[in-house]
Design a protein around this motif. Structure first.
Motif, PDB file in Angstrom:
ATOM      1  N   ILE A 193     -15.491 -24.169  40.857  1.00 21.04           N
ATOM      2  CA  ILE A 193     -16.132 -23.681  39.628  1.00 21.04           C
ATOM      3  C   ILE A 193     -15.088 -23.381  38.560  1.00 21.04           C
ATOM      4  CG2 ILE A 193     -17.397 -21.719  38.639  1.00 21.04           C
ATOM      5  CD1 ILE A 193     -19.029 -21.706  41.332  1.00 21.04           C
ATOM      6  N   ARG A 194     -14.018 -22.720  38.942  1.00 18.50           N
ATOM      7  CA  ARG A 194     -12.953 -22.409  37.975  1.00 18.50           C
ATOM      8  C   ARG A 194     -12.286 -23.688  37.467  1.00 18.50           C
ATOM      9  NH1 ARG A 194     -10.285 -17.238  41.082  1.00 18.50           N
ATOM     10  NH2 ARG A 194     -11.953 -15.782  40.568  1.00 18.50           N
ATOM     11  N   THR A 195     -12.086 -24.633  38.363  1.00 16.33           N
ATOM     12  CA  THR A 195     -11.494 -25.909  37.962  1.00 16.33           C
ATOM     13  C   THR A 195     -12.363 -26.585  36.913  1.00 16.33           C
ATOM     14  OG1 THR A 195     -10.453 -26.202  40.134  1.00 16.33           O
ATOM     15  CG2 THR A 195     -10.711 -28.172  38.775  1.00 16.33           C
ATOM     16  N   PHE A 196     -13.675 -26.613  37.145  1.00 20.79           N
ATOM     17  CA  PHE A 196     -14.595 -27.253  36.211  1.00 20.79           C
ATOM     18  C   PHE A 196     -14.519 -26.621  34.829  1.00 20.79           C
ATOM     19  CE2 PHE A 196     -18.667 -27.369  34.011  1.00 20.79           C
ATOM     20  CZ  PHE A 196     -18.941 -28.731  33.989  1.00 20.79           C
ATOM     21  N   TRP A 197     -14.683 -25.296  34.767  1.00 18.59           N
ATOM     22  CA  TRP A 197     -14.763 -24.631  33.469  1.00 18.59           C
ATOM     23  C   TRP A 197     -13.440 -24.665  32.710  1.00 18.59           C
ATOM     24  CZ3 TRP A 197     -19.145 -24.663  31.402  1.00 18.59           C
ATOM     25  CH2 TRP A 197     -20.309 -24.476  32.158  1.00 18.59           C
ATOM     26  N   TRP A 198     -12.313 -24.439  33.407  1.00 12.53           N
ATOM     27  CA  TRP A 198     -11.016 -24.488  32.724  1.00 12.53           C
ATOM     28  C   TRP A 198     -10.707 -25.909  32.273  1.00 12.53           C
ATOM     29  CZ3 TRP A 198      -8.638 -20.743  30.481  1.00 12.53           C
ATOM     30  CH2 TRP A 198      -8.808 -19.430  30.945  1.00 12.53           C
ATOM     31  N   SER A 199     -11.048 -26.882  33.096  1.00  6.73           N
ATOM     32  CA  SER A 199     -10.819 -28.269  32.707  1.00  6.73           C
ATOM     33  C   SER A 199     -11.666 -28.646  31.486  1.00  6.73           C
ATOM     34  CB  SER A 199     -11.145 -29.206  33.867  1.00  6.73           C
ATOM     35  OG  SER A 199     -11.053 -30.539  33.461  1.00  6.73           O
ATOM     36  N   LEU A 200     -12.904 -28.202  31.473  1.00  5.00           N
ATOM     37  CA  LEU A 200     -13.772 -28.477  30.327  1.00  5.00           C
ATOM     38  C   LEU A 200     -13.202 -27.844  29.054  1.00  5.00           C
ATOM     39  CD1 LEU A 200     -16.388 -29.749  29.270  1.00  5.00           C
ATOM     40  CD2 LEU A 200     -17.548 -27.603  29.867  1.00  5.00           C
ATOM     41  N   LEU A 201     -12.732 -26.619  29.168  1.00  3.34           N
ATOM     42  CA  LEU A 201     -12.131 -25.946  28.011  1.00  3.34           C
ATOM     43  C   LEU A 201     -10.929 -26.729  27.490  1.00  3.34           C
ATOM     44  CD1 LEU A 201     -11.766 -23.475  26.099  1.00  3.34           C
ATOM     45  CD2 LEU A 201     -10.307 -22.513  27.877  1.00  3.34           C
ATOM     46  N   TRP A 202     -10.015 -27.114  28.382  1.00  8.32           N
ATOM     47  CA  TRP A 202      -8.821 -27.838  27.949  1.00  8.32           C
ATOM     48  C   TRP A 202      -9.152 -29.235  27.450  1.00  8.32           C
ATOM     49  CZ3 TRP A 202      -4.835 -25.569  26.250  1.00  8.32           C
ATOM     50  CH2 TRP A 202      -4.498 -24.300  26.732  1.00  8.32           C
ATOM     51  N   ALA A 203     -10.180 -29.854  27.997  1.00 11.71           N
ATOM     52  CA  ALA A 203     -10.607 -31.166  27.491  1.00 11.71           C
ATOM     53  C   ALA A 203     -11.128 -31.034  26.059  1.00 11.71           C
ATOM     54  CB  ALA A 203     -11.667 -31.770  28.408  1.00 11.71           C
ATOM     55  N   CYS A 204     -11.896 -29.998  25.807  1.00 16.42           N
ATOM     56  CA  CYS A 204     -12.408 -29.778  24.437  1.00 16.42           C
ATOM     57  C   CYS A 204     -11.263 -29.504  23.469  1.00 16.42           C
ATOM     58  CB  CYS A 204     -13.400 -28.621  24.420  1.00 16.42           C
ATOM     59  SG  CYS A 204     -14.963 -28.986  25.241  1.00 16.42           S
ATOM     60  N   ILE A 205     -10.317 -28.683  23.879  1.00 24.12           N
ATOM     61  CA  ILE A 205      -9.146 -28.409  23.043  1.00 24.12           C
ATOM     62  C   ILE A 205      -8.356 -29.693  22.806  1.00 24.12           C
ATOM     63  CG2 ILE A 205      -6.910 -27.214  22.969  1.00 24.12           C
ATOM     64  CD1 ILE A 205      -8.342 -24.852  24.427  1.00 24.12           C
ATOM     65  N   GLY A 206      -8.193 -30.490  23.850  1.00 24.30           N
ATOM     66  CA  GLY A 206      -7.471 -31.754  23.726  1.00 24.30           C
ATOM     67  C   GLY A 206      -8.136 -32.701  22.745  1.00 24.30           C
ATOM     68  N   VAL A 207      -9.464 -32.787  22.832  1.00 24.81           N
ATOM     69  CA  VAL A 207     -10.195 -33.665  21.901  1.00 24.81           C
ATOM     70  C   VAL A 207     -10.007 -33.179  20.467  1.00 24.81           C
ATOM     71  CG1 VAL A 207     -12.512 -34.389  21.188  1.00 24.81           C
ATOM     72  CG2 VAL A 207     -11.859 -34.499  23.599  1.00 24.81           C
ATOM     73  N   LEU A 208     -10.087 -31.887  20.270  1.00 26.60           N
ATOM     74  CA  LEU A 208      -9.889 -31.343  18.917  1.00 26.60           C
ATOM     75  C   LEU A 208      -8.471 -31.588  18.401  1.00 26.60           C
ATOM     76  CD1 LEU A 208     -11.806 -27.944  19.197  1.00 26.60           C
ATOM     77  CD2 LEU A 208     -12.528 -30.000  17.959  1.00 26.60           C
ATOM     78  N   LEU A 209      -7.504 -31.559  19.289  1.00 31.61           N
ATOM     79  CA  LEU A 209      -6.107 -31.712  18.881  1.00 31.61           C
ATOM     80  C   LEU A 209      -5.691 -33.167  18.723  1.00 31.61           C
ATOM     81  CD1 LEU A 209      -4.355 -28.890  20.928  1.00 31.61           C
ATOM     82  CD2 LEU A 209      -4.863 -28.935  18.476  1.00 31.61           C
ATOM     83  N   ILE A 210      -6.565 -34.100  19.035  1.00 31.78           N
ATOM     84  CA  ILE A 210      -6.244 -35.515  18.818  1.00 31.78           C
ATOM     85  C   ILE A 210      -5.948 -35.758  17.345  1.00 31.78           C
ATOM     86  CG2 ILE A 210      -7.281 -37.831  18.764  1.00 31.78           C
ATOM     87  CD1 ILE A 210      -8.507 -37.208  21.493  1.00 31.78           C
ATOM     88  N   ILE A 211      -6.609 -35.019  16.488  1.00 32.39           N
ATOM     89  CA  ILE A 211      -6.424 -35.156  15.032  1.00 32.39           C
ATOM     90  C   ILE A 211      -4.964 -34.930  14.634  1.00 32.39           C
ATOM     91  CG2 ILE A 211      -7.064 -34.165  12.793  1.00 32.39           C
ATOM     92  CD1 ILE A 211      -9.789 -33.426  14.127  1.00 32.39           C
ATOM     93  N   VAL A 212      -4.309 -33.966  15.287  1.00 32.70           N
ATOM     94  CA  VAL A 212      -2.916 -33.671  14.933  1.00 32.70           C
ATOM     95  C   VAL A 212      -1.921 -34.385  15.840  1.00 32.70           C
ATOM     96  CG1 VAL A 212      -3.423 -31.473  13.827  1.00 32.70           C
ATOM     97  CG2 VAL A 212      -2.915 -31.527  16.273  1.00 32.70           C
ATOM     98  N   GLY A 213      -2.420 -35.227  16.724  1.00 33.99           N
ATOM     99  CA  GLY A 213      -1.539 -36.075  17.513  1.00 33.99           C
ATOM    100  C   GLY A 213      -1.107 -35.575  18.867  1.00 33.99           C
ATOM    101  N   ILE A 214      -1.411 -34.330  19.201  1.00 35.32           N
ATOM    102  CA  ILE A 214      -0.989 -33.839  20.526  1.00 35.32           C
ATOM    103  C   ILE A 214      -2.155 -33.744  21.514  1.00 35.32           C
ATOM    104  CG2 ILE A 214       1.003 -32.593  19.609  1.00 35.32           C
ATOM    105  CD1 ILE A 214      -0.667 -30.011  20.053  1.00 35.32           C
TER     106      ILE A 214
END
Length: 122
Positions: free
Chosen positions: A70-91
């Motif tokens: 459960i923790r893996t799922f939720w933390w991974s989802l959070l970091w995936a969302c952050i990653g998608v948002l940060l694609i704009i700035v290249g990282i």
């Protein structure tokens, strides 16, 4: 007196059949999480199973595995969302790669502990 007896029923040992069933279910959820790298949706099925069957694992080593998943799922989802948002700035791609590596690590460590009959650290 009835309430006391009902409390005792909750502390009885879990049958070998039930433990085998929980062990199998735990492996199935690990497989579903691993398959989500290819399908994208099996992690949703796994998280639903985790929450629906979580109470059944109480008092067993598989409760720690369910918490781990459960923790893996939720933390991974959070970091995936952050990653998608940060694609704009290249990282964002770096964040998504790091998230993927972390999820693989969590699944492998979970399956290894599952195989050895060990609980997960919580």
């Amino acid at each position: 007196m009835t309430d006391f007896n009902e409390g005792l029923a909750m502390t009885q040992p879990i049958s070998a059949e039930r433990m085998a069933s929980l062990k199998q279910l735990t492996l199935i959820t690990y497989i579903l999480y691993a398959l989500s790298a290819f399908t994208g949706f099996t992690a949703v099925v796994a998280i639903i199973i985790n929450y629906v069957k979580r109470d059944d694992t109480a008092g067993t080593i598989y409760a720690s595995h369910f918490t781990w998943q459960i923790r893996t799922f939720w933390w991974s989802l959070l970091w995936a969302c952050i990653g998608v948002l940060l694609i704009i700035v290249g990282i964002g791609f770096l964040v998504l790669i790091a998230d993927s590596i972390w999820v693989i690590y969590r699944i492998v460590k979970g399956v290894l502990n599952w195989n050895d009959g060990k609980p997960m650290p919580v």
